[in-house]
Design an enzyme around this catalytic site. Structure first.
Site: not given
Length: 183
Positions: A7, A39, A51, A130
């Site tokens: 993500t 998401k 999100g 990430s």
């Protein structure tokens, strides 16, 4: 089972709009297991965009809890987020959740974490996941050095993050709304 990584979520408040973008990749260890995960979601009569980054089951728990708080506090995002963060930090079950969340409405852009954080952006840009730091840096540069609107800034920043972060892909879900006028 390996570590689930995934993500990049980015929120941009710029030129009278609020936009949230999230990529679709879910990875398990070194393997991409899903390309089009959603998401980014709307809550509370489509007036709040959220999100998440982290465990999917944990994120759904947080979506449900935030929706309940929004109902309880008549759509007041800031109050709802603070109350959710209190619960998240003190409740034995919620404390174990492994996720982060960004929630935006016409007035506020907030980052929520399990350590009790409710952080409002200074510059209208928030990112998690990430690839979050890549997307945030790209969005900040685009806000400062381009004439793009919020949606195009979010799309370009996410494209840059996807080119750098192996846990982020270019399959985006983008939601936007009008921002409240600055007073």
């Amino acid at each position: 089972m390996g570590l689930i990584r995934s993500t990049t979520i980015l929120a941009v408040r710029h030129k009278g709009e609020v936009v949230m973008a999230g990529d679709g990749q879910v990875s398990l260890g070194q393997t991409v297991i899903k390309h089009n995960a959603r998401k980014v979601r709307r809550l509370h009569h489509d007036r709040v965009i959220t999100g998440f980054a982290g465990s999917t089951a944990d994120a759904f728990t947080l979506f449900d809890r935030l929706e309940h708080k929004l109902e309880q506090f008549n759509g007041n995002l800031l109050r709802s987020a603070v109350e959710l963060a209190k619960d998240w930090r003190t409740d034995k079950m919620l404390r174990r959740l492994e996720a982060m969340m960004i929630a935006v409405d016409s007035k506020y852009s907030l980052l929520l974490s399990g350590s009790g954080d409710v952080i409002e952006s200074d510059d209208g840009i928030l990112a998690i996941g990430s690839g979050g730091s890549y997307a945030q840096a790209a969005a900040a540069a685009l806000v400062a050095h381009s004439e793009l609107d919020a949606e195009n800034i979010a799309r370009e920043a996410m494209k840059i993050a996807a080119a750098i972060c192996i846990y982020t892909n270019p399959n985006l879900v983008v939601e936007k709304m009008q921002a409240a006028p600055q007073v």
